[in-house]
Design a protein around this motif. Structure first.
Motif, PDB file in Angstrom:
ATOM      1  N   PHE A 153       8.124   0.653   9.355  1.00 26.77           N
ATOM      2  CA  PHE A 153       8.194   2.135   8.558  1.00 26.77           C
ATOM      3  C   PHE A 153       7.660   0.820   7.099  1.00 26.77           C
ATOM      4  O   PHE A 153       6.854   1.693   6.463  1.00 26.77           O
ATOM      5  CB  PHE A 153       8.876   1.961   8.143  1.00 26.77           C
ATOM      6  N   PHE A 154       7.808  -0.300   6.621  1.00 23.76           N
ATOM      7  CA  PHE A 154       7.322  -0.784   5.172  1.00 23.76           C
ATOM      8  C   PHE A 154       5.971  -1.674   5.073  1.00 23.76           C
ATOM      9  O   PHE A 154       5.330  -1.949   4.660  1.00 23.76           O
ATOM     10  CB  PHE A 154       8.777  -1.510   5.221  1.00 23.76           C
ATOM     11  N   ARG A 155       6.468  -3.116   6.328  1.00 25.62           N
ATOM     12  CA  ARG A 155       5.651  -4.059   6.029  1.00 25.62           C
ATOM     13  C   ARG A 155       3.531  -3.697   6.556  1.00 25.62           C
ATOM     14  O   ARG A 155       3.031  -3.501   5.163  1.00 25.62           O
ATOM     15  CB  ARG A 155       6.187  -5.167   7.670  1.00 25.62           C
ATOM     16  N   ALA A 175      12.007  -0.289  -3.055  1.00 23.11           N
ATOM     17  CA  ALA A 175      13.606   0.058  -3.487  1.00 23.11           C
ATOM     18  C   ALA A 175      13.048   1.291  -3.918  1.00 23.11           C
ATOM     19  O   ALA A 175      13.600   2.843  -3.975  1.00 23.11           O
ATOM     20  CB  ALA A 175      14.047  -1.180  -4.374  1.00 23.11           C
ATOM     21  N   ARG A 176      11.444   1.638  -3.908  1.00 23.25           N
ATOM     22  CA  ARG A 176      11.567   3.114  -4.465  1.00 23.25           C
ATOM     23  C   ARG A 176      11.710   4.000  -3.944  1.00 23.25           C
ATOM     24  O   ARG A 176      11.764   5.182  -4.077  1.00 23.25           O
ATOM     25  CB  ARG A 176       9.386   3.132  -5.225  1.00 23.25           C
ATOM     26  N   VAL A 177      11.430   3.568  -2.505  1.00 21.92           N
ATOM     27  CA  VAL A 177      11.720   4.411  -1.151  1.00 21.92           C
ATOM     28  C   VAL A 177      13.135   4.675  -1.149  1.00 21.92           C
ATOM     29  O   VAL A 177      13.647   3.098  -0.554  1.00 21.92           O
ATOM     30  CB  VAL A 177      10.667   4.302   0.038  1.00 21.92           C
ATOM     31  N   PRO A 178      14.511   5.032  -0.860  1.00 20.35           N
ATOM     32  CA  PRO A 178      15.378   5.004  -0.680  1.00 20.35           C
ATOM     33  C   PRO A 178      15.845   4.983   1.176  1.00 20.35           C
ATOM     34  O   PRO A 178      14.645   5.381   1.598  1.00 20.35           O
ATOM     35  CB  PRO A 178      16.295   6.226  -1.157  1.00 20.35           C
TER      36      PRO A 178
HETATM   37  N1  UDP Z   1       6.463   1.990   0.989  1.00 18.25           N
HETATM   38  C1  UDP Z   1       5.991   1.315   2.490  1.00 18.25           C
HETATM   39  N2  UDP Z   1       6.281   2.674   3.478  1.00 18.25           N
HETATM   40  C2  UDP Z   1       5.854   4.241   2.786  1.00 18.25           C
HETATM   41  C3  UDP Z   1       6.133   4.604   2.058  1.00 18.25           C
HETATM   42  C4  UDP Z   1       6.377   3.393   1.005  1.00 18.25           C
HETATM   43  O1  UDP Z   1       6.291   0.412   2.767  1.00 18.25           O
HETATM   44  O2  UDP Z   1       6.177   4.856   4.139  1.00 18.25           O
HETATM   45  C5  UDP Z   1       6.680   1.071   0.712  1.00 18.25           C
HETATM   46  C6  UDP Z   1       5.037   0.517  -0.152  1.00 18.25           C
HETATM   47  O3  UDP Z   1       5.286  -0.805  -0.714  1.00 18.25           O
HETATM   48  C7  UDP Z   1       4.954   1.420  -1.840  1.00 18.25           C
HETATM   49  C8  UDP Z   1       6.534   1.242  -2.152  1.00 18.25           C
HETATM   50  O4  UDP Z   1       7.105   1.496  -1.081  1.00 18.25           O
HETATM   51  O5  UDP Z   1       3.258   0.455  -2.123  1.00 18.25           O
HETATM   52  C9  UDP Z   1       6.202   2.611  -2.668  1.00 18.25           C
HETATM   53  O6  UDP Z   1       5.982   3.578  -2.529  1.00 18.25           O
HETATM   54  P1  UDP Z   1       5.699   5.221  -3.557  1.00 18.25           P
HETATM   55  O7  UDP Z   1       5.031   5.829  -2.354  1.00 18.25           O
HETATM   56  O8  UDP Z   1       6.528   5.006  -4.147  1.00 18.25           O
HETATM   57  O9  UDP Z   1       4.410   4.784  -3.834  1.00 18.25           O
HETATM   58  P2  UDP Z   1       3.377   5.591  -5.241  1.00 18.25           P
HETATM   59  O10 UDP Z   1       3.543   6.804  -4.802  1.00 18.25           O
HETATM   60  O11 UDP Z   1       3.770   4.629  -5.763  1.00 18.25           O
HETATM   61  O12 UDP Z   1       2.120   4.895  -4.386  1.00 18.25           O
END
Ligand code: UDP
Ligand code: FAD
Length: 377
Positions: A153-155, A175-178
């Protein structure tokens, strides 16, 4: 007496930072303000417009308003009505569309389990890779959900979005995504979540509609700063550019937006679908979900991360914070110029945080106590 033709403030940028300050300074403090923007429109990155098919779209990618600040919400409510909207995102992982943020349903469906909220805590503890210190965007995720979910999901999403591994970014980014152990599938948990009923641009038009505010579009401030007399400047562009990159370039991440309209009423099953592992784009947004517009066609935007291009994201990592600190020192030493907003203060701020920062700046500049000038209950 005020000199004829003299502006009290030259405001560089008509996004949130510039527009909130223009509005407060003109409407509350009676200042004469000139707002310039090198783009052809107001509203900065929040700009929206009706495309050729008549669908309301966000030119610079999906903008969803959410805040826990009553002051910010009430401040903006002076310029717009709202449409209640809670944002939801699905992630395309191994052929399934699963809720993001990861929640109880994501975990059950990904692993083919049937855990309760109570049991999932225990399950997460069994797969988590505990870290003593949470410093990076990798630490924060593996510490909570372990390596497999982190990788799925993240890497890859992070590597695609930032061109960096999560281990090279501050913890604050992922950490923005809980991570949730209940079934809440909303992207945000803030107390106020809504979209401006008639769009962002309309809200900005109302904010800037004042006889003391003049607007010059398609105008770089450098082309007018020596010609037009003003007393002080509010600068909301990239801070390194203001100082001619004296200490080197501050990295900002860019995106290319590919807009598309389909001859179908609905394209995907959620407002945003994230593609962590496939495709060169990170996500697809279908605007009608956000705006509630009814239309027989539908418009989408694909986001392709780029190293070069318009600066959209500051890149939170220690070496960049160090470089920004040098620019901050220069900014603090520059008399008569106030640096505000996401690019000028190099902060990964959401819209509400920029509004709050601008209101605080207004208080600092003027000593006004009630910067938002909205009724308190
Ligand atoms: N992120 C991720 N997978 C996801 C969603 C988010 O790895 O499915 C990570 C990624 O690094 C992203 C960050 O969490 O840049 C912040 O996500 P957000 O949706 O807040 O980004 P924004 O809307 O600011 O582009
Ligand atoms: P900007 O909106 O960037 O405004 C700065 C303005 O200054 C620009 O219009 C620029 O043209 C102008 N300018 C710069 N230099 C000069 C110059 N030399 N002369 C004249 N003008 C100049 N936030 C949320 O809360 N929710 C979301 O869902 C959300 N989604 C986002 C999605 C994407 C893809 C991006 C990139 C951002 C998102 N944001 C979101 C963040 C939001 O866009 C910002 O917080 C906000 O727009 C920042 O406002 P600002 O005034 O600081 O900067």
């Amino acid at each position: 007496m005020r000199e004829a033709g003299m502006f009290d403030y030259l405001i560089v940028g008509a996004g949130y930072a510039g527009s909130v300050l223009a509005e407060r300074l003109a409407r509350v403090s009676g200042k004469r303000v000139l707002v310039c923007d090198r783009r052809s429109h107001i509203a900065g990155n929040a700009y929206d417009h009706y495309n050729d098919a008549g669908v309301l779209v966000h030119k610079y990618g999906p903008h969803i308003f959410h805040t826990n600040s009553r002051e910010v919400f009430e401040y903006l409510s002076q310029f717009t009505e709202w449409r209640q909207y809670e944002h939801r995102v699905l992630g395309s992982v191994d052929g399934q569309l699963l809720p993001i943020p990861i929640n109880l349903d994501t975990i059950n469906r990904y692993y083919g389990l049937n855990l309760t909220s109570f049991q999932v805590e225990e399950f997460l503890n069994s797969i988590a890779e505990k870290r003593e210190q949470i410093r990076t965007s990798e630490d924060v995720v593996v510490n909570r959900v372990g390596r497999e979910l982190y990788e799925k999901f993240f890497r890859n999403y992070t590597r695609k979005q930032w061109g960096l591994d999560p281990s090279e970014l501050d913890a604050s980014v992922t950490a923005r995504v809980p991570i949730r152990t209940n079934r809440d599938d909303r992207y945000f948990a803030d107390s106020y979540q809504a979209m401006p009923l008639h769009g962002y641009t309309r809200m900005f038009e109302k904010m800037l509609d004042h006889p003391n505010i003049k607007i010059m579009l398609n105008t770089d401030y450098r082309d007018i700063e020596r010609i037009i007399p003003y007393k002080e400047m509010i600068y909301t562009g990239p801070v390194d550019e203001f100082f001619d990159f004296r200490h080197g370039k501050l990295p900002y991440r860019s995106l290319e937006f590919k807009h598309e309209t389909k001859d179908t009423e609905v394209y995907q099953s959620a407002p945003v679908v994230n593609y962590p592992n496939d495709n060169l784009y990170t996500r697809i947004t279908e605007f009608k979900y956000l705006t509630g517009q009814e239309h027989r066609k539908t418009s989408l935007v694909y986001e392709y991360p780029r190293a070069e291009g318009d600066p959209y994201y500051p890149v939170p990592r220690p070496e960049n914070a160090e470089l920004y600190a040098k620019y901050k020192t220069l900014a603090d030493e520059t008399q008569g110029v106030h640096f505000v907003g996401r690019l000028a203060t190099y902060k990964y701020y959401n819209m509400d945080q920029v509004v709050a920062q601008a209101l605080t700046t207004y208080k600092k500049i003027t000593g006004e106590r009630d910067a938002a000038n909205v009724p308190q209950s």
